[in-house]
Design a protein around this motif. Structure first.
Motif, short mmCIF file in Angstrom:
data_model
loop_
_atom_site.label_atom_id
_atom_site.label_comp_id
_atom_site.label_asym_id
_atom_site.label_seq_id
_atom_site.Cartn_x
_atom_site.Cartn_y
_atom_site.Cartn_z
N PRO A 89 0.68 -1.30 -0.06
CA PRO A 89 -0.04 -0.05 0.14
C PRO A 89 0.81 1.32 -0.07
O PRO A 89 0.30 2.32 -0.45
N LEU A 90 2.12 1.12 0.48
CA LEU A 90 2.94 2.40 0.45
C LEU A 90 4.42 1.94 0.31
O LEU A 90 4.75 0.96 0.62
N GLY A 91 5.10 2.94 0.18
CA GLY A 91 6.67 2.62 -0.01
C GLY A 91 7.29 3.10 -1.53
O GLY A 91 6.34 3.65 -2.22
N MET A 92 8.37 2.78 -1.88
CA MET A 92 8.89 2.92 -3.01
C MET A 92 9.72 1.96 -3.93
O MET A 92 10.42 1.07 -2.95
N ILE A 93 9.28 1.75 -4.84
CA ILE A 93 9.97 0.56 -5.94
C ILE A 93 10.55 1.45 -7.06
O ILE A 93 10.02 2.25 -7.67
N LEU A 94 11.82 1.03 -7.12
CA LEU A 94 12.83 1.71 -8.21
C LEU A 94 13.04 0.78 -9.30
O LEU A 94 13.42 -0.33 -9.11
N ALA A 95 13.23 1.30 -10.71
CA ALA A 95 13.75 0.17 -11.75
C ALA A 95 15.04 1.20 -11.93
O ALA A 95 15.05 2.44 -12.42
N GLY A 96 16.14 0.35 -12.05
CA GLY A 96 17.45 0.89 -12.18
C GLY A 96 18.05 0.36 -13.63
O GLY A 96 17.94 -0.77 -14.03
N THR A 110 18.34 15.85 -6.48
CA THR A 110 17.97 15.82 -5.13
C THR A 110 16.37 16.00 -4.69
O THR A 110 15.67 15.77 -3.92
N ASP A 111 15.94 17.49 -5.47
CA ASP A 111 14.47 17.81 -5.22
C ASP A 111 13.55 16.73 -5.48
O ASP A 111 12.51 16.43 -4.69
N THR A 112 13.68 16.12 -6.67
CA THR A 112 12.69 15.03 -6.98
C THR A 112 12.63 13.93 -5.95
O THR A 112 11.62 13.38 -5.64
N VAL A 113 13.83 13.33 -5.76
CA VAL A 113 14.01 12.15 -4.82
C VAL A 113 13.56 12.51 -3.59
O VAL A 113 13.13 11.72 -2.98
N THR A 114 13.86 13.73 -3.12
CA THR A 114 13.37 13.96 -1.72
C THR A 114 11.83 14.00 -1.42
O THR A 114 11.16 13.61 -0.68
N THR A 115 11.23 14.80 -2.66
CA THR A 115 9.80 14.72 -2.55
C THR A 115 9.10 13.28 -2.80
O THR A 115 8.09 13.07 -2.24
N ALA A 116 9.79 12.41 -3.70
CA ALA A 116 9.47 11.20 -3.79
C ALA A 116 9.49 10.25 -2.47
O ALA A 116 8.53 9.63 -2.23
N VAL A 117 10.37 10.44 -1.80
CA VAL A 117 10.67 9.83 -0.41
C VAL A 117 9.66 10.17 0.60
O VAL A 117 8.96 9.33 1.22
N GLN A 118 9.40 11.54 0.69
CA GLN A 118 8.14 11.94 1.50
C GLN A 118 6.98 11.53 0.72
O GLN A 118 5.97 11.21 1.94
N ALA A 119 6.58 11.57 -0.13
CA ALA A 119 5.54 10.81 -0.60
C ALA A 119 5.14 9.36 -0.24
O ALA A 119 4.25 8.79 0.31
N ALA A 120 6.27 8.45 -0.36
CA ALA A 120 6.32 7.27 0.13
C ALA A 120 6.02 7.31 1.67
O ALA A 120 5.44 6.12 2.12
N LEU A 121 6.58 8.12 2.38
CA LEU A 121 6.56 8.08 3.87
C LEU A 121 5.11 8.38 4.29
O LEU A 121 4.89 8.02 5.25
N THR A 122 4.54 9.14 3.72
CA THR A 122 3.07 9.45 3.92
C THR A 122 1.99 8.65 3.37
O THR A 122 0.79 9.10 3.32
N GLY A 123 2.21 7.42 3.13
CA GLY A 123 1.28 6.57 2.70
C GLY A 123 0.94 6.48 1.27
O GLY A 123 -0.27 6.02 0.98
#
Length: 568
Positions: A318-325, A400-413
């Motif tokens: 339901p929450l968290g981050m998945i990355l394709a590298g 940095t701006d994008t990844v910080t915002t993405a991490v915040q989104a993942a942290l908030t559900g």
């Protein structure tokens, strides 16, 4: 006693019908033949077509029997080469209309392969068109249609248009009205793109050299030289691209990018264009996004069954981050698209911020990055957060701006999916730290990482067993030891343009963020230590996955080595 052709009438062998021959060969039963004949009597048409449509007999089996019945040679167009000199006698439209292709000129006769060699009227039309004797051979209809696609290239039409460029056009061409008209430059660009789509190319490179204009296509990840034009074609062609892409036609030194669409045979093809100055003039790269191509499903991408099961389990989070590298062109966007295509769109609000939107989805809210309007990945992501999303796809985390915002989104559900440039799965973790993400934030939000590359598939038509060189065998043994395998390569045929490869598949490694790996990340473990732990927990590396696909006969050792052996 009456005679005909030197044989007594009573002694002549009676020619069997097609239906009788199919029954004799046990390809159809008498009952199936009776049913097909009844259908033919009711609706008309050829018996052979009815039998194939009903799935009672395969087209290639039917062709063998027809060849014997009609006493005509059967030509396998997957193996035999169509001669360019023969193509000049029959126009493409006529070939498509009658399902035939001119194959060669033999003893002053044009050899024509036909799906229906009993069509006397068409044979007469072909004879009148070619103005020479016609020899007929039999071919499978689907093979003929494929051969038409492969062999009726735009070369002749392109050369005709290029010949109409005047020497004066070598100078700057900046008349928008002239460039928008159906002039030789417009026709040339359309033909280049049409041929690229026909050849399954992903990119067209227009490259000015000292003495010529070089045109290359990227097909299955590899660049191929396709055309060489005189330099007077260069500036008008670049100007035409700029007009279509709404670039500044007068600006020749500053890199520019844009996009446009063209229609090809009823399908709309989107083109992303980019220009850049070189010592010999501006080069252009055209990225082709063919909307007629169906999106891949996760099952079609090349995941091994066990890895796919784990990845689908991650997508249910339901929450968290998945990355394709992976590097550019490694298929990361394709994997992300296939991922959101499997998610429930009725109960979840799925939103994206992309650059560009390559494919449109039903019931998914997609947003395009637009730097001129101030819409960046980070800004678009912040805007999406105000629209109650459940799943967010961010095309790429590159700053940095994008990844910080993405991490915040993942942290908030929210479940956040994105791509990132990194060499391998463990490298993604350290790339995040390079972008100033704290290890504690990574361990708290990251569900898992998929790293990937694309490798070419061995052509199924000319696939044959082979004995690889010792160097390749050693590379295979290092990853699959002590396994043995039968190795394959492509001999080269018409279907794969003599490359031995046709199409691509992914090779993957998936790192699942276990509790042990989260702890190692927080305690500043190095990449080697984390990789060792991931492998001990069951992670199959890209090298291992690639060599598994070698063992499965999907690709070759050399292709895996080319793609992933730069990875330590």
């Amino acid at each position: 006693m009456a005679k005909e052709n030197g044989l007594p009438a009573a002694g002549r062998a009676v020619k069997k019908s097609l239906g009788e021959m199919l029954v004799a060969e046990k390809l159809v039963t008498p009952e199936q033949l009776e049913g097909a004949l009844a259908l033919q009597k009711q609706r008309g048409g050829r018996l052979s077509d009815i039998l194939v449509r009903q799935g009672l007999v395969k087209a290639d089996q039917l062709a063998v029997v027809l060849s014997i019945q009609l006493n005509l040679p059967l030509i396998d167009l997957k193996r035999h080469t169509v001669q360019p000199r023969a193509l000049r006698f029959i126009p493409e439209e006529m070939a498509r209309r009658h399902a035939l292709i001119p194959m060669d000129i033999v003893n002053d006769s044009l050899l024509v392969v036909m799906a229906d060699p009993e069509d006397i009227r068409t044979i007469e039309d072909v004879k009148a068109q070619a103005k020479m004797r016609i020899e007929v051979a039999l071919g499978v209809r689907s093979d003929i249609e494929r051969a038409i696609d492969l062999n009726y290239r735009s070369s002749g039409a392109i050369e005709k248009q290029v010949s109409q460029f005047t020497p004066a056009s070598r100078g700057r061409t900046d008349d928008p009205a002239a460039l928008a008209a159906r002039t030789p430059v417009a026709e040339t660009l359309d033909l280049l793109i049409a041929q690229a789509v026909k050849d399954r190319a992903s990119d067209v490179h227009i490259e000015p050299q000292e003495d010529r204009l070089r045109i290359r296509y990227r097909i299955d990840g590899i660049l191929h030289d396709m055309f060489s034009f005189p330099l007077n074609v260069h500036n008008p062609l670049v100007s035409r691209v700029k007009i279509l892409s709404e670039m500044d036609i007068s600006e020749q030194r500053r890199p520019q990018d844009g996009k446009f669409s063209i229609k090809l045979g009823g399908n709309e093809v989107d083109i992303r264009a980019a220009t850049m100055e070189t010592p010999h003039g501006e080069r252009v790269t055209l990225r082709i996004l063919d909307k007629s191509l169906a999106l891949f499903t996760l099952a079609e991408l090349g995941f091994q069954p066990g890895v796919l099961k784990k990845y689908r389990a991650m997508l249910k989070s339901p929450l968290g981050m998945i990355l394709a590298g992976g590097p550019t062109g490694s298929g990361k966007t394709t994997t992300l698209y296939a991922s959101i295509n499997e998610l429930d769109r009725n109960e979840r609000n799925i939103m994206t911020i992309e650059d560009p939107i390559e494919y449109s989805f039903m019931d998914i809210n997609q947003t395009q990055v637009n730097s001129k309007a101030g819409i960046t990945f980070a800004g678009g992501l912040r805007a999406i957060m105000r629209h109650d999303p459940d799943v967010i796809l961010v095309g790429e985390v590159r700053d940095t701006d994008t990844v910080t915002t993405a991490v915040q989104a993942a942290l908030t559900g929210h479940l956040v999916l994105s791509s990132i440039h990194a060499n391998d799965a463990v490298g993604v973790l350290f790339r995040l730290m390079d972008l100033d993400v704290e290890p504690a934030s990574i361990s708290s939000t990251l569900i898992g990482v998929v790293a990937q590359r694309m490798v070419r598939r061995i052509c199924p038509n000319c696939r044959a067993a082979c004995q690889p060189p010792e160097e390749e065998l050693r590379a295979f043994a290092e990853e699959r030891e002590p396994e043995t395998a039968t190795f394959f390569h492509g001999l080269g045929c018409n279907l794969c343009a003599s490359t031995g490869y046709r199409g691509r598949t992914g090779i993957f490694e998936m790192l699942v963020m276990s509790e042990a790996i989260r702890k190692m990340l927080r305690t500043s473990a190095n990449a080697g230590e984390i990789r060792t732990q991931a492998v001990s927990e069951g992670m199959m590396t890209m090298k291992q996955d690639g060599m598994m696909k070698v063992k499965q006969g999907i690709t070759s050792i050399s292709e895996v080595m080319r793609s992933v052996f730069s990875i330590s």
